[in-house]
Design an enzyme around this catalytic site. Structure first.
Site, mmCIF file in Angstrom:
data_model
loop_
_atom_site.group_PDB
_atom_site.id
_atom_site.type_symbol
_atom_site.label_atom_id
_atom_site.label_comp_id
_atom_site.label_asym_id
_atom_site.label_seq_id
_atom_site.Cartn_x
_atom_site.Cartn_y
_atom_site.Cartn_z
ATOM 1 N N GLY A 47 0.782 -1.229 0.000
ATOM 2 C CA GLY A 47 0.000 0.000 0.000
ATOM 3 C C GLY A 47 0.816 1.283 0.000
ATOM 4 O O GLY A 47 0.265 2.367 -0.136
ATOM 5 N N HIS A 72 20.025 16.232 -11.313
ATOM 6 C CA HIS A 72 19.361 15.800 -12.543
ATOM 7 C C HIS A 72 17.913 15.403 -12.280
ATOM 8 O O HIS A 72 17.468 15.357 -11.136
ATOM 9 C CB HIS A 72 20.142 14.687 -13.235
ATOM 10 C CG HIS A 72 20.245 13.400 -12.460
ATOM 11 N ND1 HIS A 72 20.952 13.290 -11.283
ATOM 12 C CD2 HIS A 72 19.737 12.171 -12.708
ATOM 13 C CE1 HIS A 72 20.874 12.042 -10.844
ATOM 14 N NE2 HIS A 72 20.142 11.343 -11.678
ATOM 15 N N HIS A 74 16.053 12.623 -12.487
ATOM 16 C CA HIS A 74 15.528 11.320 -12.072
ATOM 17 C C HIS A 74 14.770 11.456 -10.747
ATOM 18 O O HIS A 74 15.169 12.218 -9.885
ATOM 19 C CB HIS A 74 16.669 10.306 -11.917
ATOM 20 C CG HIS A 74 17.119 9.723 -13.221
ATOM 21 N ND1 HIS A 74 18.391 9.251 -13.410
ATOM 22 C CD2 HIS A 74 16.455 9.539 -14.385
ATOM 23 C CE1 HIS A 74 18.494 8.793 -14.650
ATOM 24 N NE2 HIS A 74 17.333 8.964 -15.260
ATOM 25 N N HIS A 77 16.125 11.704 -7.344
ATOM 26 C CA HIS A 77 16.805 12.960 -6.991
ATOM 27 C C HIS A 77 15.839 14.142 -6.867
ATOM 28 O O HIS A 77 16.192 15.156 -6.277
ATOM 29 C CB HIS A 77 17.900 13.271 -8.020
ATOM 30 C CG HIS A 77 19.006 12.259 -7.974
ATOM 31 N ND1 HIS A 77 20.203 12.493 -7.347
ATOM 32 C CD2 HIS A 77 19.059 10.977 -8.424
ATOM 33 C CE1 HIS A 77 20.962 11.397 -7.428
ATOM 34 N NE2 HIS A 77 20.280 10.471 -8.085
ATOM 35 N N ASP A 197 29.321 8.896 -6.933
ATOM 36 C CA ASP A 197 28.267 7.909 -7.184
ATOM 37 C C ASP A 197 28.787 6.478 -7.031
ATOM 38 O O ASP A 197 29.765 6.112 -7.682
ATOM 39 C CB ASP A 197 27.760 8.147 -8.625
ATOM 40 C CG ASP A 197 26.709 7.154 -9.083
ATOM 41 O OD1 ASP A 197 26.121 6.464 -8.237
ATOM 42 O OD2 ASP A 197 26.472 7.096 -10.315
ATOM 43 N N HIS A 366 19.956 1.279 -13.978
ATOM 44 C CA HIS A 366 21.125 1.352 -13.104
ATOM 45 C C HIS A 366 22.371 0.804 -13.772
ATOM 46 O O HIS A 366 23.441 1.376 -13.670
ATOM 47 C CB HIS A 366 20.851 0.633 -11.788
ATOM 48 C CG HIS A 366 19.869 1.381 -10.945
ATOM 49 N ND1 HIS A 366 19.947 2.734 -10.784
ATOM 50 C CD2 HIS A 366 18.794 0.983 -10.252
ATOM 51 C CE1 HIS A 366 18.956 3.142 -10.017
ATOM 52 N NE2 HIS A 366 18.233 2.086 -9.685
ATOM 53 N N GLY A 369 23.473 3.387 -16.581
ATOM 54 C CA GLY A 369 23.703 4.801 -16.375
ATOM 55 C C GLY A 369 24.806 5.185 -15.405
ATOM 56 O O GLY A 369 25.074 6.362 -15.217
ATOM 57 N N HIS A 370 25.424 4.169 -14.792
ATOM 58 C CA HIS A 370 26.354 4.498 -13.708
ATOM 59 C C HIS A 370 27.764 3.955 -13.932
ATOM 60 O O HIS A 370 27.938 2.843 -14.430
ATOM 61 C CB HIS A 370 25.822 3.936 -12.391
ATOM 62 C CG HIS A 370 24.503 4.520 -11.993
ATOM 63 N ND1 HIS A 370 24.396 5.594 -11.145
ATOM 64 C CD2 HIS A 370 23.240 4.206 -12.360
ATOM 65 C CE1 HIS A 370 23.114 5.907 -10.994
ATOM 66 N NE2 HIS A 370 22.394 5.067 -11.726
HETATM 67 ZN ZN ZN Z 1 20.103 9.169 -12.056
#
Ligand code: ZN
Length: 559
Positions: A47, A72, A74, A77, A197, A366, A369-370
């Site tokens: 829930g 950015h 996303h 963030h 990151d 993930h 992009g990293h």
């Molecule tokens: Zn991101």
């Protein structure tokens, strides 16, 4: 002795988890906020819509908040803004974001009426701003959404470098490749602390370039003779661009499905972050005018999200689109650990209807992009910071990042693996964690409620989900203290009442015995005690008979 000046860093989210990124920098009581993100609930949180950072530390300090900078667009963030902003907002609160990030934030705010009207200042690669003791320079970082900015922050203690989410990409989409010369020039200004990151810190090698991902996607386009149905995240603007570019190359028309996908395509197009040729996008009614081999459907739901477009298409609930033999469905993978089963079921359902499935982990938000190990090491080697604070990631990712830093030559004592809520002190000579912590536990959002659903409510929900509930309504005669008539029983999710007549009859008998025993000696009835007795004894009784533990709710009415 003069008290040594220090900078305080407090991660309120994102350290020890993937998502919910929010960090405070504090110098002489002046506070700068970096990102205000949310995360999606785990499977064990029935829930819950989303989880946001706990900002109780900021209570009473609102006037000391200088501003917010966003890295950015996303949701991990920016996603918590609608739930948090009115608690810290005041006229003049300075907010900074890149053009696309700003567009996404403002568009989403429209869904939340009764919020302060946000004024967000636009910044871009090279912009410089000053907020109290913090001088911030924004620099472009490649990721899988355009307009992503890293932060170079000058403070009275020394320079900080916040990488944002990033990867080094020699061939990105619609953007120039990583500018290593520029990064080196920043490094020459001496970095005291690198905040980097960690999402990809456990993965060997180098992240995939967007160009490699493009090549893989192109293989699917080359081989597909029917429609292509491509599901991805609405925030993965780069992936959306690739699908559109490929569709144009292979003379396919594109239909966008899913509200968030439509919105993000619109924002990105208006701001020129998405290049779409005239005539490429068509609406559903026009599908019939083209052969299947000339159609791409771009939609949400790669993760098996229940309400997303792909789910509606596969479950035959979509108004006009159905799967058929010859379709190729591209899934841009799952994000949330624990959603694997849902995606598996989705895949099976697609295959059952005769369509093909392409599922590439490398296109994952993930994984794709990293920065991975090689790049993280390179970032440390370029920046040569005095100290490192791994950010953005599960604890194991932060630890892995710390190991990479040691391999890159940073002494162990200069690396701090910290978690949400810890207070990190930084001086020119030293980085350390205070014993004291600030609240950083989950704040759960459910409908209009923010933070009102806690551990107790969740535990009840889980129990209800496991063994259901069992309500006993007994009417008690005030004069005699005896049960009048037969107690009523209402139950959901426990047993099928019609087929459990014997169990119910025995339960009623038990209830009468318990009540009569407790009230039999006359005098005032202790209702709390009596309810507890019913709950415990009936609980034991039902467990003995069924090996199930429903939530028991005794309702006693005195007449
Ligand atoms: Zn991101």
């Amino acid at each position: 002795m003069k008290k040594q000046k220090k900078l305080i860093i407090i991660p309120l989210g994102g350290l020890g988890e993937v998502g919910r990124n929010m960090m405070l920098l504090e110098y002489q009581k002046k506070i700068l906020i970096i990102d205000v993100g949310f995360r999606l609930p785990e499977e064990s949180m029935p829930g819950i819509d989303c989880i946001i950072p706990n900002i109780s530390y900021l209570r009473g300090k609102e006037k000391n908040i200088l501003g917010i900078v966003f890295t950015h667009g996303h949701y991990d963030h920016i996603g918590a803004i609608p739930y948090i902003i009115n608690k810290i907002w005041r006229p003049g609160l300075e907010i900074y974001a890149s053009s696309l990030t700003r567009g996404i934030i403002l568009k989403r705010q429209e869904e939340f009426p009764f919020q302060p009207k946000l004024e967000i200042n636009k910044v871009k690669d090279g912009s410089r701003i000053k907020l109290g003791p913090f001088k911030i320079e924004f620099f472009k970082q490649n990721h899988n959404i355009p307009d992503n900015l890293g932060l170079f922050i000058q403070t009275p203690i020394g320079n900080l470098l916040h990488t944002s989410d990033f990867k080094f990409d020699p061939n990105p989409v619609n953007e120039p490749p990583t500018d290593f010369q520029k990064l080196k020039r920043i490094a020459d200004r001496k970095i005291l602390l690198l905040l980097s990151d960690s999402t990809g810190a456990e993965k060997e090698g180098h992240s995939f370039s967007e160009k490699e991902i493009f090549k893989n996607l192109e293989e699917i386009f080359k081989r597909s003779e029917g429609r292509i149905i491509a599901a991805t995240f609405s925030s993965l603007i780069n992936r959306i661009q690739q699908m559109i570019t490929l569709s144009e190359k292979y003379k396919r028309k594109v239909i966008i499905e899913g509200r968030s996908m439509k919105t993000n395509v619109e924002i990105s197009r208006n701001l020129h972050y998405l290049k779409v040729k005239k005539g490429t996008l068509i609406n559903k009614k026009q599908i019939a005018n083209f052969p299947d081999s000339k159609i791409t459907v771009l939609c949400t739901g790669a993760q098996g999200e229940a309400s997303a477009a792909l789910m509606r298409i596969t479950s035959k609930e979509h108004k006009s689109l159905r799967l058929k033999k010859g379709d190729s469905v591209i899934l841009s993978s799952s994000v949330i650990p624990g959603n694997e089963r849902t995606v598996q079921i989705l895949k099976d359902n697609i295959l059952r209807q005769g369509a093909k499935v392409f599922h590439y982990k490398m296109m994952d938000i993930h994984a794709g992009g990293h920065a991975k190990k090689e790049e993280l090491k390179k970032m440390i080697e370029i920046m040569r910071p005095s100290f490192l604070l791994p950010i953005h990631g599960q604890y194991s990712m932060l630890v892995s990042h710390a190991q990479i830093a040691q391999e890159a030559g940073l002494p162990e004592k200069n690396i701090i693996v910290a978690e949400n809520g810890q207070i990190i002190n930084l001086t020119q000579k030293k980085i350390s964690i205070e014993k004291q912590v600030v609240s950083s536990n989950y704040v759960m959002v459910d409908g209009l409620g923010i933070g009102d659903v806690g551990e107790v409510v969740l535990r009840d929900r889980k129990m209800l989900a496991q063994d259901g509930m069992f309500v006993i309504v007994a009417i008690i005669d005030r004069q005699t203290g005896k049960v009048k008539g037969s107690p009523d029983i209402i139950s959901r999710g426990f047993v099928y009442l019609r087929e459990s007549k014997k169990l119910l009859k025995d339960t009623r008998k038990q209830v009468i015995t318990i009540v009569n025993k407790a009230t039999g000696s006359g005098g005032a009835v202790n209702w709390t005690y009596l309810k507890d007795e019913i709950r415990n004894k009936i609980g034991e009784f039902l467990y003995k008979k069924t090996k199930r533990r429903p939530i028991i709710l005794p309702v006693l009415i005195e007449v």
